[in-house]
Design an enzyme around this catalytic site. Structure first.
Site, short mmCIF file in Angstrom:
data_model
loop_
_atom_site.label_atom_id
_atom_site.label_comp_id
_atom_site.label_asym_id
_atom_site.label_seq_id
_atom_site.Cartn_x
_atom_site.Cartn_y
_atom_site.Cartn_z
CB ILE A 13 -2.23 3.65 -12.11
CG1 ILE A 13 -1.55 3.00 -10.89
CG2 ILE A 13 -2.43 2.60 -13.21
CD1 ILE A 13 -2.37 1.96 -10.18
CG LEU A 36 -7.12 18.19 -11.96
CD1 LEU A 36 -6.71 19.57 -12.48
CD2 LEU A 36 -6.03 17.16 -12.26
CB ILE A 61 -16.39 10.09 -12.15
CG1 ILE A 61 -16.09 9.76 -10.69
CG2 ILE A 61 -15.12 10.05 -13.00
CD1 ILE A 61 -15.71 8.30 -10.45
CG ASP A 126 -3.88 -6.92 -4.23
OD1 ASP A 126 -4.20 -5.76 -3.87
OD2 ASP A 126 -2.74 -7.38 -4.04
CE1 TYR A 153 -8.57 2.23 -2.92
CE2 TYR A 153 -7.46 0.32 -1.99
CZ TYR A 153 -7.75 1.13 -3.08
OH TYR A 153 -7.24 0.81 -4.31
CB ALA A 155 -15.45 -1.74 2.09
CE LYS A 157 -10.69 0.42 -6.90
NZ LYS A 157 -10.77 1.29 -8.11
CG ASN A 182 0.60 -2.88 -2.73
OD1 ASN A 182 -0.42 -3.57 -2.61
ND2 ASN A 182 0.99 -2.03 -1.81
CE LYS A 192 -1.80 5.74 -2.12
NZ LYS A 192 -2.24 6.09 -3.42
CE1 TYR A 210 0.91 3.26 9.97
CE2 TYR A 210 0.75 2.49 7.70
CZ TYR A 210 0.45 3.43 8.68
OH TYR A 210 -0.30 4.51 8.36
NE ARG A 217 -0.20 -4.49 1.77
CZ ARG A 217 -0.55 -5.10 2.91
NH1 ARG A 217 -0.21 -6.36 3.13
NH2 ARG A 217 -1.26 -4.47 3.82
#
Ligand SMILES: NC(=O)c1ccc[n+]([C@@H]2O[C@H](COP(=O)([O-])OP(=O)(O)OC[C@H]3O[C@@H](n4cnc5c(N)ncnc54)[C@H](O)[C@@H]3O)[C@@H](O)[C@H]2O)c1
Length: 340
Positions: A13, A36, A61, A126, A153, A155, A157, A182, A192, A210, A217
């Site tokens: 993104i 990276l 960061i 979301d 993941y 949690a 975020k 998504n 992904k 899966y 989604r």
């Protein structure tokens, strides 16, 4: 000239966002800070190296000493650096807690101290809302839906999301948050589902689906997400959260059939695999607030055209994902920037 610090700009993104902004806003310049990790790829930004309005800084960061001076150079920050893959967070949540929670805290503190820094935009997801039932499709996530993340993941975020909220409330910082569904489009790391399935099929391999494939989604083209982020950055109300979604709900099975059709493959290429532990059943976004208040609407996400264009992009850019899959994309950094 307005300078935006983008974190995680070498990811999927982030790279699309940087290209989008440099094109849409000639008076903006961008500093891209990215450490990276495995998913950060400077090839996603190829061609921008000599653009005077763009600068890349390799830094983590979590590095307090590096973040402070960068904040002093910018008027706003769009924070999207993250560990982003749910499956990896199930294997080991450590880097998720470090980057997504502690990293966000480092950035919030650095932004708070920086004199020039204005708005802080946190790119959330979301997935902070948890899961919706499959049975009643009239229920959607609104900005008031209680946060109930289910994966490590999600949690992590949510931790970053709530820290951003708290820094606005406690310190009066100018903070806005986007919670998007998504994304799909070019330059997505081929772990992904969409690039994984397309690239597997190009190589004559089956696609691992899966469970029963009925998880739903809401799919949004990455450029629609980029436009929403820019709208919130420029026009959002401080302290507010904005849901971003495509009103484009598909089950994973439907998505798979769509990709198989576009690739000219049959159902025999599906390999049903053991479900992801704790797999959220359905995500669906009510994006009426951002439409009503900021005038944003998705214009690039309609299926089948948008999905067909994405599949075509991966077919036409096989070199890109073959280099990613083989690890060869990592040499690009040294080639372009030397061994610093
Ligand atoms: N992909 C989606 O569908 C989606 C949907 C909603 C929200 N989001 C959010 O958008 C953001 C970007 O997602 P993406 O899909 O582009 O992810 P990505 O994995 O493709 O990119 C993440 C980028 O962050 C960088 N990064 C990771 N840890 C870092 C650190 N400690 N310091 C500096 N850089 C670091 C990586 O090198 C990489 O370039 C994330 O915050 C994610 O939670 C993604």
């Amino acid at each position: 000239m307005r300078t935006i610090l983008v974190t995680g700009g070498a990811g999927f993104i982030g790279a699309n966002f940087i290209r989008f902004v440099l094109n849409a806003r000639p008076a903006y310049q961008i500093i891209n800070v990215d450490s990276l990790t495995y998913s950060g790829n400077l090839e996603n930004l190829a061609g921008l190296e000599r653009d005077e309005r763009y600068r890349f800084v390799k830094a983590d960061i979590l590095d307090v000493a590096a973040m402070g001076p960068l904040m002093e150079e910018a008027d706003a920050i769009v924070h999207m650096a993250a560990e982003s893959h749910v499956d990896r967070s199930i294997l080991d949540s450590t880097p998720f807690v470090q980057t997504n929670i502690a990293g966000t805290q480092v950035l919030l503190d650095a932004a708070r101290k920086a004199e020039r820094m204005g708005r802080f935009l946190y790119v959330s997801t979301d997935e902070v809302y948890g899961s919706l039932p499959l049975e009643d499709t009239s229920v959607l996530f609104t900005e008031e839906t209680p946060l109930a993340p289910n994966s490590p993941y999600a949690a992590s975020k949510t931790g970053g999301d709530l820290l951003a909220r708290a820094y606005h409330h406690t310190f009066g910082m100018d903070i806005v948050t986007t919670r998007c569904s998504n994304n799909f489009g070019p330059y997505q790391f081929p772990e992904k589902v969409i690039p994984l399935f397309v690239t597997n099929l190009v190589e004559g391999k089956k696609v691992p689906l899966y469970g029963d494939g009925l998880n739903v989604r809401d799919w949004l083209h990455v450029d629609d997400h980029c436009e929403a982020i820019l709208a919130v950055l420029e026009k959002g109300i401080s302290g507010e959260v904005y849901n971003v979604g495509g009103n484009n709900e598909r089950s994973n099975l439907e998505l798979t059939h769509s990709i198989l059709g576009l690739m000219g493959c049959g159902e025999e290429m599906i390999e049903y695999v053991c479900d992801r532990p704790g797999h959220d059943r359905r995500y669906a976004i009510d994006a009426s607030k951002i439409k009503r208040e900021l005038g944003w609407e998705p214009t690039r996400s309609a299926w089948p055209e948008a999905m067909a264009a994405t599949v075509e992009w991966y077919k036409a850019n096989a070199e890109w994902w073959q280099r990613v899959r083989s690890g060869a994309y990592r040499a690009y950094y040294e080639q372009q920037y030397g061994a610093r």
